[in-house]
Design an enzyme around this catalytic site. Sequence first.
Site, PDB file in Angstrom:
ATOM      1  N   ASP A   1     -95.975 -35.880 -50.630  1.00 22.96           N
ATOM      2  CA  ASP A   1     -95.557 -35.382 -51.948  1.00 22.96           C
ATOM      3  C   ASP A   1     -95.306 -33.868 -51.932  1.00 22.96           C
ATOM      4  O   ASP A   1     -95.393 -33.221 -50.881  1.00 22.96           O
ATOM      5  CB  ASP A   1     -96.638 -35.749 -52.971  1.00 22.96           C
ATOM      6  CG  ASP A   1     -96.066 -36.171 -54.320  1.00 22.96           C
ATOM      7  OD1 ASP A   1     -95.005 -35.657 -54.704  1.00 22.96           O
ATOM      8  OD2 ASP A   1     -96.702 -37.013 -54.971  1.00 22.96           O
TER       9      ASP A   1
ATOM     10  N   ASP B   1     -89.331 -38.606 -60.659  1.00 18.25           N
ATOM     11  CA  ASP B   1     -89.987 -39.912 -60.714  1.00 18.25           C
ATOM     12  C   ASP B   1     -89.318 -40.859 -61.708  1.00 18.25           C
ATOM     13  O   ASP B   1     -88.983 -40.481 -62.832  1.00 18.25           O
ATOM     14  CB  ASP B   1     -91.446 -39.754 -61.175  1.00 18.25           C
ATOM     15  CG  ASP B   1     -92.340 -39.278 -60.054  1.00 18.25           C
ATOM     16  OD1 ASP B   1     -91.842 -38.883 -58.987  1.00 18.25           O
ATOM     17  OD2 ASP B   1     -93.569 -39.301 -60.258  1.00 18.25           O
TER      18      ASP B   1
END
Lengths: 482, 482, 482, 482
Positions: D141, D201
């Site tokens: 991430d 996202d």
Amino acid sequence: DNKTGEVIIPGASSYNGLNLVPQMGWDNWNAFQCNVNESLLLNTARAMVDYGLRDLGYNYIVLDDCWSIGRNSTGYLVANPEKFPSGMKHVADTLHSMGMKFGMYSSAGVYTCGKYPGSLGYEQKDADLWASWDVDYLKYDNCYNQGQSGNAMLSFNRYDVMSKALNKTGRPILYSLCNWGDDNPFDWAYTISNSWRMSGDVYDSFNRPDSRCPCTETPCAWPGYHCSIMNILNKMTPITSRSQPGAFNDMDMLEVGNGGQSDSEYVVHFSMWAINSSPLLIGTNVLTLSPANLAIYSNPAVLALNQDPSGSAAVRKWQYFVNPDETGEGEIALWTRSMDNGDQVFALLNAGNLSMMMNTTLYDIFLDDATAGAYQAPPELSESWDVYDLWANRMSDEEAGSIINGTAPTIGANSNSTTRYNATATSYADGLMNNNTALYGSKVGTIGPGSQSRFSAMIDRHSAGLYRIRQASSTMRKRDEL
Amino acid sequence: DNKTGEVIIPGASSYNGLNLVPQMGWDNWNAFQCNVNESLLLNTARAMVDYGLRDLGYNYIVLDDCWSIGRNSTGYLVANPEKFPSGMKHVADTLHSMGMKFGMYSSAGVYTCGKYPGSLGYEQKDADLWASWDVDYLKYDNCYNQGQSGNAMLSFNRYDVMSKALNKTGRPILYSLCNWGDDNPFDWAYTISNSWRMSGDVYDSFNRPDSRCPCTETPCAWPGYHCSIMNILNKMTPITSRSQPGAFNDMDMLEVGNGGQSDSEYVVHFSMWAINSSPLLIGTNVLTLSPANLAIYSNPAVLALNQDPSGSAAVRKWQYFVNPDETGEGEIALWTRSMDNGDQVFALLNAGNLSMMMNTTLYDIFLDDATAGAYQAPPELSESWDVYDLWANRMSDEEAGSIINGTAPTIGANSNSTTRYNATATSYADGLMNNNTALYGSKVGTIGPGSQSRFSAMIDRHSAGLYRIRQASSTMRKRDEL
Amino acid sequence: DNKTGEVIIPGASSYNGLNLVPQMGWDNWNAFQCNVNESLLLNTARAMVDYGLRDLGYNYIVLDDCWSIGRNSTGYLVANPEKFPSGMKHVADTLHSMGMKFGMYSSAGVYTCGKYPGSLGYEQKDADLWASWDVDYLKYDNCYNQGQSGNAMLSFNRYDVMSKALNKTGRPILYSLCNWGDDNPFDWAYTISNSWRMSGDVYDSFNRPDSRCPCTETPCAWPGYHCSIMNILNKMTPITSRSQPGAFNDMDMLEVGNGGQSDSEYVVHFSMWAINSSPLLIGTNVLTLSPANLAIYSNPAVLALNQDPSGSAAVRKWQYFVNPDETGEGEIALWTRSMDNGDQVFALLNAGNLSMMMNTTLYDIFLDDATAGAYQAPPELSESWDVYDLWANRMSDEEAGSIINGTAPTIGANSNSTTRYNATATSYADGLMNNNTALYGSKVGTIGPGSQSRFSAMIDRHSAGLYRIRQASSTMRKRDEL
Amino acid sequence: DNKTGEVIIPGASSYNGLNLVPQMGWDNWNAFQCNVNESLLLNTARAMVDYGLRDLGYNYIVLDDCWSIGRNSTGYLVANPEKFPSGMKHVADTLHSMGMKFGMYSSAGVYTCGKYPGSLGYEQKDADLWASWDVDYLKYDNCYNQGQSGNAMLSFNRYDVMSKALNKTGRPILYSLCNWGDDNPFDWAYTISNSWRMSGDVYDSFNRPDSRCPCTETPCAWPGYHCSIMNILNKMTPITSRSQPGAFNDMDMLEVGNGGQSDSEYVVHFSMWAINSSPLLIGTNVLTLSPANLAIYSNPAVLALNQDPSGSAAVRKWQYFVNPDETGEGEIALWTRSMDNGDQVFALLNAGNLSMMMNTTLYDIFLDDATAGAYQAPPELSESWDVYDLWANRMSDEEAGSIINGTAPTIGANSNSTTRYNATATSYADGLMNNNTALYGSKVGTIGPGSQSRFSAMIDRHSAGLYRIRQASSTMRKRDEL
């Protein structure tokens, strides 16, 4: 003008002394992509000689991606022996014997775009190898660059390594950057290269927007590819001043002949690339070239614009959105350019869906002079100008067919053909000085004197009128002599 | 206000102590480009003295690009001996003897924009040479910068090298950055320079959009050039607060006199440059200046705004799009500014296609005070203000003609002319304190008290009303004294 | 939720352990700019204690720009002895004795914005000095940063130097970044600071666009200043998730009381800052505060949102453009937020020009739960919720006036006032657990069960309804317990 | 095509030899966020084996954020013993024994997004630990990255450290970048990773715009999150060419089953992810999966597109804005893709508010061939093509229910089911070669010969038709054989 004329720094006209007018030639990519081999190159070169294309100036044969099989144990690239059984040096020698030059391809990354080995980290080794093969030209791509981009400094430094490596070989090698306008090469590439791509890759469409080419203007944060002729042309507008002798904005290779556009659309494509001093690399299969397409590629009056020593580019003086076609696009525009001999060129571009009567005033053509300072009304506005249609003398399909058939007469020095020209025998500059009719098309009217004097012409849908104007009398001298 | 008034750091008003009000003078570029030589500079300087321009404050003669012939064997620049047969030191000495100062040009790149040698990598050598010539000013361009741009740090570092080199010479040299607003110099240039260009190059057009100047706002990713007066003016709106004594946003050189605009458009151009504290560099041929244009350049009431010790710039309080003209552009706007002596200035700008009755409220003028905190209703709103039209006393063409002819009387200290002024004899600040009428134009009305009190005036198409207002009574003190 | 609840890294809730809920206090800038001195700070602090503001949580007194006179010979900053005759340590001591804390200002540049000495290059010296004065807070500005910006790395590194310097002093000092959202501090500032400005400077206007604040969204290439309440609020929408305990998006200091907005506009301003966990720094003259404005600053039900341990911010669930007012702006919007105790908050914001009946569905409020995965219909939608109007119990002007007059009763622990609260005596969290009515406003209806169940209210022009909802029955547990 | 076929550089098909077709599996985040533990992973894996999902290719079980409790004294991460009482090695072993693989999560920052310890500065230690646990996959991430972003170089360098660390372990570990498209990973991530997220996202909404996801196109300066299916899909358009065997654009995890969309919307989501070679990670609770959703996840004809060895992605050939729905969004589009065996796929996507009769011409499908150069009319246009509807044979809810109930027959090699498939027993490539009906759906018509030949179908609101076409006769060979 004086600005360039008085420059006296040795070599300053080009970082390596090469390419004072835009390169011309052929590159296999648009038509053949990775299907490359020795005979394709040599057969194409032979046809270009036979068709008179070499003598019009198309003298680089550029081999694009997919030619290697990797690196050998000492780190040198190895050409694919199945594709190039006689070796690269043989290809170069044969091309040279035909009066052609040999161009090579690599990428400023760890791979080429086709995932063959790239030159990043191997710049000197690769430059040395190409020089040993007598290569004359490098097209240097931007794929797989390991994140070494994102601002001018990162891209400049990466491309500068190869620039220095090529120089170090001692062999004159034209250096053509292909980084798609990324990081604004028009801002920094002129001191390290001879041309730079200023947009994403062209595709054979006049004006169809494609989702893969998201930008419509310069600068552009994501160049993409599959960009239409009109898309690329309009991206030139803010940067045309960056074109200069030795260092040109490259609008990408020509699609004329590839079947995606109409004849008049190809005329627009070829005309606008020419007046903007883009490199002119034929991007189709020369061996199957149609007479109509040969006639486009061979128009000497248009090529004389591209090869003008001014090395400058055109300016879009106005643009209006009109009559959208099925792609949703539609515009008309006026483009103009000043030539080295004092002539002016203008294009009336109709990229709308309907034929239109278009016109320009003398003021629009000479707007830059009228707003250039030290006020004296521009003498150009008080003159009368003869207007020459540069496409009026386009070769007929019959004549072009006879060239392809090998039955056409040879063109040499002092030819008085109105349709054909041999720039090897007589340079474009000399031809213009001698008023060679092949370089002037046909006179279709006059414009001026007076700023609101107008020239009008019916311009077909998806077409352009391309005109060169010269003083009607000899009383006015060119600007340099004022 | 207190903020600047109380600053007590030595030298903090300017990084080098120079240019506490915007520089004024003449630069040859807009009118002559590369056609420079010794006599052009000296003849122009002489005319500027004769026309009273020097005594109005125009005292820098800036030689722009194209003056060198390269570097000598020790790396020092060599001036072109044909253009400057007496040498640069002689030019400086002669200018100094006239009470003028001498400005020089180079670029923070390997070449100047005209492809003469640039100073990148030669900063100290070049600064030393100029200091040895007694040069007083450097205009420092941005061409051919080798990719050393793309974020503030890269540009700052490159320009800082020359800043330090100039300082090291020990000679006071005004440092004027010309990087076209690239990388937002308004964010970083004030600590290393005296002014910085904030847009692409101006051209002599009021508001015509040009494809070479693609941005219409600040910040701008691609400054371009051929930017109109209105284009540059509107780019100032978000950055006017960055102008300060010693460090000014430079809106580029003046086009007044170059023939591309109407008289009233030139009035707008000159007025808006003046109230925004832009450097005022005459950009036309002074030797052929028309009376009307001399009258514009010589308006002391407008120059007094520009040379105000506040060193601040104006604010566009509102803008509305109206009546587009043939360029497709059309707007009206209110610009205001606070002056050092407590006066306010406002401009009613009509850039639309029709004459309009325009107005402003007292609230709009004092909006910033009304929203500035610690709430007490701004005392300004309860006052009555006299309104002075700063263009009312513009010199007649006859009077300006007599100056050009050399038949006009001399203007000295304590002149009571309403049209002419000598700032060498009496500073603008002193003149304002003495209520010199030449600095106040003519009273045309009053506004206030009351926030909705209005001042109205008919403003012609492509014109502006420029007004200075002062308290009608002496009961109100200036803000600093509150 | 679990995500934050289970974090077990020591200190991870804040880089320095401070500011787990947003800082509250007063800063002199909006109202007084550079007009600072010892008695202003101490008198203001005294009034804040007297008015109960300290006990509501407003405990930082932040001295903004213009307090120094330069550096001494050893490089340490020297406070202005005329403004601070008793010295900074005395100010800190006095504030501490009142139960207040002391905040200091500097800039990560060579100057502060007011051109006083900045801390760039002096970080440790300045931090040490402040620690020696017992300073509790640093507001750290962005002016004159020498081009050390343009990407996240350059700004991060510059601000990180001071972060480390403050830590090294050993004294707990809240670190508040003021870089106007430049280089996206919401992406990197949370590991080195306790809050960061996310926009250009606020000014006292509800929604008037100003040419000095050009951006209308985040990210923004040029933050500017003179940004309205609505401008800043809407810039929060993409970044509200970056607010977290110990590290908050700072929407800039409060303008309530400065006179530029109506009472209902100030209610919007205060409400929206509160639910977005912005630091709440009173930005007006406390000594002349009106009863109405004291009532806004003192609403405990709204402050309880801001000081909620969740430390999160609100989400704009929808926005529609409606009824523009004279500024050309007009919108309505729904904002929602989840509270630590399982309650929800929503705001019906009417920034249009007409009063409107507005409503929200339960689905809109719980949209995030309904789209959050592992599908089970969100239990919240099957519940019935009591709706509390958080402005219903706003103090009357009479009551607020009595506080200002010193005639109001004292508020201590376990107060049952519906309008006043003492968070020093009883924390907001404890008050909520005990259903303290001052923290819940007044019940005005119910919503649910069912996703399309609606709550409606008439919302005035330029006003907002702010509602907290809680489960009508005790059958549903908070999310953490599921 | 030849371009990829002839690449002969060892390992060049993927930087680490892994992931020549997009990874498939399950990741807990979308459905469970931080609620992770050993039994969730193992029970899910068991269900995936039982439901035939493993044999369809879903073989990675990816444990997302919130699994650690910090670092031990030697700097190694420690798994949470309450969540993972048997230890991570046990989880990996158990998964391996089921024929599944184990994926792990961390962030290229000082914290993970959930504020657990990140790997920045601990890359080799973390990689070594994961390798010692027999981990097969890393999702990496971008949170808390300390400002190490803002241009390609900064992001590349940061992610490259982990790439090298994983390689150094000697264990094959699929490396999946999750930096939300920040700094354009499609430009640089393919040489150091196996996939990279190209957007903010996803959330479980078909097309609702959300203020937290501000961009609607690529490139994007602020990726945000809460991006809808249609938002992400359209961001793929300029970058689909960057997907290649071993290195894929990751459109984020699948939301099918999470309840926020209708059945037909999930069909669009799944179809468009599949044809764009996005990794396919089930993002819902498998243990409560409905028959309808299992039927979507299990469509072998669609999975065969995703797992096609070409590894390429689709192209949006056209898009028109139509019939907006309650979100204000509405469009129809044609997407096409070339498959490895010479088939073509096209999707007629109706994201408008009304059902529509949609169609495509053969020319639109083969546009790229028709504009690809070396002009010869594309032979594809002279062929007749059978059209197969890839959703025609979707399993009935009854059949899917029987799988969930454990009462369905087993599927092995050479199954002749039209609805189910076992890719473990027979690869998709082999199945296609054998014309396995489960991979072709059902023939619903023909299209061609002729460029204007059309295929039409009624497409429901918020739905898509997905079609594979193959030559009707065997006379035409695939492109590679020409």
